[in-house]
Design a protein around this motif. Sequence first.
Motif, PDB file in Angstrom:
ATOM      1  N   VAL A 197      -3.047   9.129   2.967  1.00 49.07           N
ATOM      2  CA  VAL A 197      -3.553   8.294   3.931  1.00 49.07           C
ATOM      3  C   VAL A 197      -3.935   8.836   5.208  1.00 49.07           C
ATOM      4  O   VAL A 197      -5.181   8.667   5.705  1.00 49.07           O
ATOM      5  CB  VAL A 197      -2.522   7.100   4.257  1.00 49.07           C
ATOM      6  N   GLU A 221      -6.234   2.506   9.488  1.00 50.53           N
ATOM      7  CA  GLU A 221      -5.047   2.871   8.644  1.00 50.53           C
ATOM      8  C   GLU A 221      -4.868   1.684   7.647  1.00 50.53           C
ATOM      9  O   GLU A 221      -4.334   1.989   6.528  1.00 50.53           O
ATOM     10  CB  GLU A 221      -3.573   3.121   9.669  1.00 50.53           C
ATOM     11  N   ARG A 225      -4.696   2.464   3.760  1.00 49.93           N
ATOM     12  CA  ARG A 225      -3.713   1.870   2.700  1.00 49.93           C
ATOM     13  C   ARG A 225      -4.194   1.163   1.572  1.00 49.93           C
ATOM     14  O   ARG A 225      -3.696   1.224   0.718  1.00 49.93           O
ATOM     15  CB  ARG A 225      -2.565   1.326   3.449  1.00 49.93           C
ATOM     16  N   ARG A 226      -5.308   0.259   2.008  1.00 42.55           N
ATOM     17  CA  ARG A 226      -5.651  -0.707   0.760  1.00 42.55           C
ATOM     18  C   ARG A 226      -6.369   0.038  -0.185  1.00 42.55           C
ATOM     19  O   ARG A 226      -6.399  -0.369  -1.320  1.00 42.55           O
ATOM     20  CB  ARG A 226      -6.709  -1.706   1.723  1.00 42.55           C
ATOM     21  N   SER A 234     -11.917   3.658   0.145  1.00 48.76           N
ATOM     22  CA  SER A 234     -11.886   3.313   1.348  1.00 48.76           C
ATOM     23  C   SER A 234     -13.144   3.428   2.022  1.00 48.76           C
ATOM     24  O   SER A 234     -13.321   2.693   2.989  1.00 48.76           O
ATOM     25  CB  SER A 234     -10.946   4.649   2.124  1.00 48.76           C
ATOM     26  N   ASP A 308       8.579  -0.239   0.319  1.00 44.72           N
ATOM     27  CA  ASP A 308       9.144   0.717   1.326  1.00 44.72           C
ATOM     28  C   ASP A 308      10.703   0.362   1.770  1.00 44.72           C
ATOM     29  O   ASP A 308      11.201   1.241   2.358  1.00 44.72           O
ATOM     30  CB  ASP A 308       8.138   0.407   2.460  1.00 44.72           C
ATOM     31  N   ARG A 322       4.589   3.921   2.193  1.00 37.42           N
ATOM     32  CA  ARG A 322       3.432   3.912   1.511  1.00 37.42           C
ATOM     33  C   ARG A 322       2.573   2.654   1.897  1.00 37.42           C
ATOM     34  O   ARG A 322       1.328   2.630   1.771  1.00 37.42           O
ATOM     35  CB  ARG A 322       3.234   3.781  -0.217  1.00 37.42           C
ATOM     36  N   HIS A 323       3.214   1.442   2.485  1.00 41.08           N
ATOM     37  CA  HIS A 323       2.581   0.056   2.436  1.00 41.08           C
ATOM     38  C   HIS A 323       2.893  -0.212   3.965  1.00 41.08           C
ATOM     39  O   HIS A 323       2.312  -1.541   4.112  1.00 41.08           O
ATOM     40  CB  HIS A 323       2.972  -0.953   1.351  1.00 41.08           C
TER      41      HIS A 323
END
Length: 629
Positions: A197, A221, A225-226, A234, A308, A322-323
């Motif tokens: 990320v 960000e 992350r998506r 991205s 998480d 991570r999320h």
Amino acid sequence: MSDVPPTDTDSATTGQDNSYVVVARRYRPRSFDELVGQEHVGRALKNAIDTGRVGHAYLFTGARGVGKTSTARIFAKALNNPDGPSADPDAESDVAQAIDSGEDIDVIEIDGASNRGIDEIRSLRANVGVRPSRSRYKIYIIDEVHMLTSAAFNALLKTLEEPPEHVKFIFCTTDPEKMPITVLSRCQRFDFAPVEVPKIVKRLREIVTAENAQADDAALELVARRAAGSMRDSQSLLEQVLSFSDGNLTADQVHSMLGTADDERLHALAQAMSNRDAASALGQLDAAVDAGVDAGRLAEQLLGYFRDLMAVTVGCDSSLQRHTAASMHPELKALGDAWGLQTVLAVVAMIDQTLVRIRHSVYGRVLLESTVIQICNLPDLQSIADLAAAASSGKSLSATAAGSAEKKKLAPRPRPPQAQPPGQPVTAPVATAAAVVAPSAASSSPPPPAQPAPSAAPSATTATSDDAPQSHSANGPTATAQPPATATAGGTKLKLSHDTVQKIFQMALQGLQQMTTSIASMAQVQFVSESQIQLVFPADSSMSMKRMDLPEHRGAVCDALAEVVGHPVTLQLAAGAPSASKPHAPKPAPKATAKERMERMREIESYPWVQACVQTFQAEIVKVDAKPQ
């Protein structure tokens, strides 16, 4: 990282629809130094070129959008550099520009998904012998090579193993497991990792600056992350949200465009479920749906959020989130400690099962609401695990029955018994587990024999009082020896020593909450000094030791000890040594008759801590194992 200079076809500001080139193509890497997240692959290929160890077949594997085809083009430019193979080819040469645009006659790109038959491979084999027109090598880049048929792979094997010296093969695939092992063994394999990320955010920031736009760090960000490790995804998402914004991209605009919920909304929903407030949780869910968040997307985000939360609960730092944002680590830690690891794991399983059901239903919102209510009514699974661990360790659980009423008072609301869906945690197996453990706990822990009276001379003066405990032996009542005491301002206090540490610890546990008592009772008490004692937990009870280290448990026990001895006492927590040998499995007991099973059921129901489990979790005993021999 340098960007490609705009051309007539690259300009994004001409206003002509047919001249616009998407961001993912305009900012595609053109050299090894521009690769993002695949530095290990670039270094290996550059060293192969510098040392002259270039193979004849390469396999690039990895998820979508991580740079496989871009790396193949860069490698082709390096091999066909006009001045000879070079790790830093001339990007302005005709060969390099033709390869970048996919028009070079000596670099043939083939889509394996649409050219997967044996006829296409036969045509390839027929052209392999033809030397390149202007370059040093004829390079075949086959994308999605795993889509080729078995006959096509077999037709390619001989050529792949011994190609002409002027031919190089570069295969790209997202699923190498579908390729024959005979092909894999003939290739040099490079695995492309998902892009991290922070690296995606850095590259997106460069693109936003090049596009003369503005974007918040939080917004970039969220986009990174998506994308889930895909650089191309991205960039496509960034282009989408930039078109939606007015030139200044914010996190709220990203959530509105992508139909996702922010971290604060997810955390508020999780807190409502942790507080067992189903009405508030449904209100949070309804507000999210009204804000444009799809129920299925919200379930996916909840699964990532609880992933998480699970990582933070077991002790991971913010780098493994991570999320969710790294700044939420303290809040996740507090929620995980309050909820307990076992409950968090159960929630992850429930949401995952709900996601599967949502994909096959048109009533996704109803299914998600049902799951949220089930989570709000989950029993305290961590308490159940602690009770089972305490029972298996043979510790006294009398405090469990005494504290059941107190715990029901502390609960936010009573949890009526309800039917649970298949695959979800239920309360009946909890009582079953308790009933199964009960016989071993009862049979292996017989009541301690009466202590014999110490021998004393007839002239010894032993004073007794009405409130002093006495023990009776065969020879008559004898006075029980009292631990030494010290006089303090608050009254007579017990002195902490090797002889009195067990009794003082049990006295301190009286009156504490049920959970604190259950966790503390699992440990062995050892005397360290007059102001410190040590609790040694079994080697397989590391989670109980972590929960004991929480302020609400450690502080309560220290305060209770100070009240008994008259001065502050600290706790030292330690883990016991693992067992050297495993106990032999018990011999199978003979099958009991119906009458014996009924008598055993009544015997199990009479245990105080079993009754506490039944009252606390609204459970019932459905099965009793045979009594151990």
